[in-house]
Scaffold this motif. Sequence first.
Motif, PDB file in Angstrom:
ATOM      1  N   SER A 350       0.825  -1.477  -0.157  1.00  0.00           N
ATOM      2  CA  SER A 350       0.031   0.268  -0.407  1.00  0.00           C
ATOM      3  C   SER A 350       0.919   1.020  -0.244  1.00  0.00           C
ATOM      4  CB  SER A 350      -0.970  -0.411   1.014  1.00  0.00           C
ATOM      5  OG  SER A 350      -1.777   1.134   1.195  1.00  0.00           O
ATOM      6  N   GLU A 351       2.466   1.094   0.928  1.00  0.00           N
ATOM      7  CA  GLU A 351       2.969   2.228   0.878  1.00  0.00           C
ATOM      8  C   GLU A 351       3.643   2.733  -0.487  1.00  0.00           C
ATOM      9  OE1 GLU A 351       5.432   2.045   4.442  1.00  0.00           O
ATOM     10  OE2 GLU A 351       3.631   1.787   6.076  1.00  0.00           O
ATOM     11  N   LEU A 352       3.669   1.549  -1.395  1.00  0.00           N
ATOM     12  CA  LEU A 352       4.212   2.247  -2.190  1.00  0.00           C
ATOM     13  C   LEU A 352       4.128   1.846  -3.552  1.00  0.00           C
ATOM     14  CD1 LEU A 352       7.434  -0.608  -2.130  1.00  0.00           C
ATOM     15  CD2 LEU A 352       7.536   1.616  -1.371  1.00  0.00           C
ATOM     16  N   GLY A 353       2.171   2.333  -3.555  1.00  0.00           N
ATOM     17  CA  GLY A 353       1.470   2.316  -4.620  1.00  0.00           C
ATOM     18  C   GLY A 353       1.097   1.354  -5.459  1.00  0.00           C
ATOM     19  N   VAL A 354       1.100  -0.446  -4.654  1.00  0.00           N
ATOM     20  CA  VAL A 354       0.794  -1.488  -5.504  1.00  0.00           C
ATOM     21  C   VAL A 354      -0.735  -1.646  -4.917  1.00  0.00           C
ATOM     22  CG1 VAL A 354       1.176  -3.543  -5.747  1.00  0.00           C
ATOM     23  CG2 VAL A 354       2.888  -2.167  -5.476  1.00  0.00           C
ATOM     24  N   ASN A 355      -2.081  -1.531  -6.259  1.00  0.00           N
ATOM     25  CA  ASN A 355      -3.118  -2.536  -5.330  1.00  0.00           C
ATOM     26  C   ASN A 355      -3.796  -3.566  -5.454  1.00  0.00           C
ATOM     27  OD1 ASN A 355      -5.594  -1.530  -5.169  1.00  0.00           O
ATOM     28  ND2 ASN A 355      -6.543  -1.968  -7.253  1.00  0.00           N
ATOM     29  N   ILE A 356      -3.747  -4.054  -4.537  1.00  0.00           N
ATOM     30  CA  ILE A 356      -4.063  -5.706  -4.361  1.00  0.00           C
ATOM     31  C   ILE A 356      -5.014  -6.102  -5.422  1.00  0.00           C
ATOM     32  CG2 ILE A 356      -4.610  -8.043  -3.134  1.00  0.00           C
ATOM     33  CD1 ILE A 356      -2.505  -5.995  -0.794  1.00  0.00           C
ATOM     34  N   GLU A 357      -5.640  -6.981  -5.961  1.00  0.00           N
ATOM     35  CA  GLU A 357      -6.050  -7.240  -6.609  1.00  0.00           C
ATOM     36  C   GLU A 357      -7.205  -8.666  -5.366  1.00  0.00           C
ATOM     37  OE1 GLU A 357      -7.362  -7.947 -10.357  1.00  0.00           O
ATOM     38  OE2 GLU A 357      -6.654  -5.964 -11.055  1.00  0.00           O
ATOM     39  N   SER A 358      -6.343  -9.708  -5.209  1.00  0.00           N
ATOM     40  CA  SER A 358      -6.133 -10.630  -5.147  1.00  0.00           C
ATOM     41  C   SER A 358      -5.070 -11.451  -3.694  1.00  0.00           C
ATOM     42  CB  SER A 358      -7.500 -12.254  -5.647  1.00  0.00           C
ATOM     43  OG  SER A 358      -6.769 -12.660  -5.963  1.00  0.00           O
ATOM     44  N   GLN A 359      -5.191 -11.974  -2.700  1.00  0.00           N
ATOM     45  CA  GLN A 359      -4.587 -12.518  -1.782  1.00  0.00           C
ATOM     46  C   GLN A 359      -4.832 -13.717  -1.186  1.00  0.00           C
ATOM     47  OE1 GLN A 359      -3.469  -9.829   1.442  1.00  0.00           O
ATOM     48  NE2 GLN A 359      -1.651 -10.195   0.412  1.00  0.00           N
ATOM     49  N   VAL A 360      -4.047 -14.611  -1.165  1.00  0.00           N
ATOM     50  CA  VAL A 360      -4.650 -16.238   0.041  1.00  0.00           C
ATOM     51  C   VAL A 360      -3.056 -16.580   0.820  1.00  0.00           C
ATOM     52  CG1 VAL A 360      -3.564 -17.739  -2.076  1.00  0.00           C
ATOM     53  CG2 VAL A 360      -5.036 -18.332  -0.153  1.00  0.00           C
ATOM     54  N   LEU A 361      -3.019 -16.523   1.830  1.00  0.00           N
ATOM     55  CA  LEU A 361      -2.155 -16.673   2.988  1.00  0.00           C
ATOM     56  C   LEU A 361      -2.360 -18.824   3.586  1.00  0.00           C
ATOM     57  CD1 LEU A 361       0.489 -17.089   4.510  1.00  0.00           C
ATOM     58  CD2 LEU A 361      -1.510 -15.373   6.579  1.00  0.00           C
ATOM     59  N   GLY A 362      -1.389 -19.379   3.720  1.00  0.00           N
ATOM     60  CA  GLY A 362      -1.583 -20.566   3.649  1.00  0.00           C
ATOM     61  C   GLY A 362       0.000 -20.784   4.290  1.00  0.00           C
ATOM     62  N   THR A 363      -0.329 -21.537   6.286  1.00  0.00           N
ATOM     63  CA  THR A 363       0.873 -21.759   6.897  1.00  0.00           C
ATOM     64  C   THR A 363       1.667 -23.222   6.755  1.00  0.00           C
ATOM     65  OG1 THR A 363      -0.513 -21.699   8.579  1.00  0.00           O
ATOM     66  CG2 THR A 363       0.826 -19.881   7.848  1.00  0.00           C
ATOM     67  N   ARG A 364       2.714 -24.023   6.846  1.00  0.00           N
ATOM     68  CA  ARG A 364       2.823 -25.365   7.422  1.00  0.00           C
ATOM     69  C   ARG A 364       3.866 -25.301   8.384  1.00  0.00           C
ATOM     70  NH1 ARG A 364       2.756 -29.885   2.408  1.00  0.00           N
ATOM     71  NH2 ARG A 364       2.177 -31.730   3.159  1.00  0.00           N
ATOM     72  N   GLY A 365       3.686 -25.810   9.506  1.00  0.00           N
ATOM     73  CA  GLY A 365       4.287 -26.301  10.785  1.00  0.00           C
ATOM     74  C   GLY A 365       5.443 -24.269  10.739  1.00  0.00           C
ATOM     75  N   GLN A 366       6.351 -24.073  10.221  1.00  0.00           N
ATOM     76  CA  GLN A 366       7.179 -22.843  10.531  1.00  0.00           C
ATOM     77  C   GLN A 366       7.550 -22.436   9.036  1.00  0.00           C
ATOM     78  OE1 GLN A 366       8.671 -21.824  13.551  1.00  0.00           O
ATOM     79  NE2 GLN A 366       7.241 -24.031  14.086  1.00  0.00           N
ATOM     80  N   ILE A 367       6.699 -22.341   8.238  1.00  0.00           N
ATOM     81  CA  ILE A 367       7.171 -21.749   6.885  1.00  0.00           C
ATOM     82  C   ILE A 367       5.414 -21.034   6.803  1.00  0.00           C
ATOM     83  CG2 ILE A 367       7.126 -22.315   3.992  1.00  0.00           C
ATOM     84  CD1 ILE A 367       9.325 -22.606   5.249  1.00  0.00           C
TER      85      ILE A 367
END
Length: 399
Positions: A350-367
């Motif tokens: 956001s600070e650098l002016g990049v507009n997000i269209e979609s986003q997803v996050l996944g986790t597995r253990g320490q990653i």
Amino acid sequence: MQKALLLENIHPLAVANLKARGFEVVTTSGALDEDELIAATQDVSVLGIRSKTHVTQRVLESSPQLETVGAFSIGTNQIDLQAAADRGIAVFNAPYSNTRSVVELVIGEIVMLVRHIPQKDRLAHRGIWDKSATGSHEVRHRTLGIVGYGNIGAQLSVVAEAMGMKVIFFDPQEKLAMGNAERRHTLNELLAEADIVTLHVDGRKENTGFFGEAQFSAMKDGAMFINNARGHVVDLDALYAAIKSGHLGGAAVDVYPTEPKKRGDAFDTPLAEFDNVILTPHIGGSTEEAQENIGRFVSGKLIDYIKHGDTSLSVNLPPLTLPWTEGIHRIAHIHRNIPGVLAKINSTLSELGVNIESQVLGTRGQIGYAVTDVADWVDEEVLNVLRDWDETIRLRIMG
């Protein structure tokens, strides 16, 4: 052009698939040792192996461009999965593609052992005519004990039952019984009851020596033993002793603690002295159908990861299924799984002016694995900011 290295006679379909998607592909017929592999992967993005090549932590740390490894097999114990994850290298395998081939081999071995075909075959080759029914049985009504009730064990259960066998199984995890198969709650319960015991456990280090003298002693007198799982899970000296003493009536072995690196190399095992033992050279999944299926499946996974960042069915990174939309640009950020990383990504973009269209996050253990789609090409300044964080393991951009 990104480079792919495929070892150990991987099916030509995998080569064709990778070439069709713009990869330069180098192939070899045999396995490579650690030093050879390090030398060969200096400019490689995609590595494909089967069971003989070991991808160690040292190999992973010494291959700066490596992004993904494909095991063209079921097992992945020949790869240091944690070291790969720690470097943001995705690992894929073929968990289902050769299941049927392994099952059919086991069924064939069961019939051969129960009918005493190996002994009669050897006598016939020596010019001795041994036409006798003594000791030869139908498999119908015999009890098959399956140790490890995963994909292969469950399908074997169905086929064996269709042949009239009684099926019992043992697995430390809760499993749904197929057909009329019956669960046994301890391994010793199964061993005391089964006429044929077949192993289908995975190759994790903890399973080394899983089946040894105590387990062979617990089997019924005259029972048969089959191992098409992993060589190191069985104590071959204990198996030798159980066959030599006559306690076991026969065995079939397809995998060994130490195996030759390539076709044509010398092979030696003390089990070769017995006429009632079937020895095969790790060919459980080696049918043309299985190898074609594996080649198609694993190469597809490698391509989807490199081109789109898709990690579905990855064995070491968070599994994300990521549909691809033409015209987008995708930022794939593999990071240490600590609180606040996603918020930090969003704040920075956001600070650098990049507009997000979609986003997803996944986790597995320490990653953690955060995938962000944006409409416009991302400036290198933005990427450098994300790369420089302490939490960042690897950053890729696609599109």
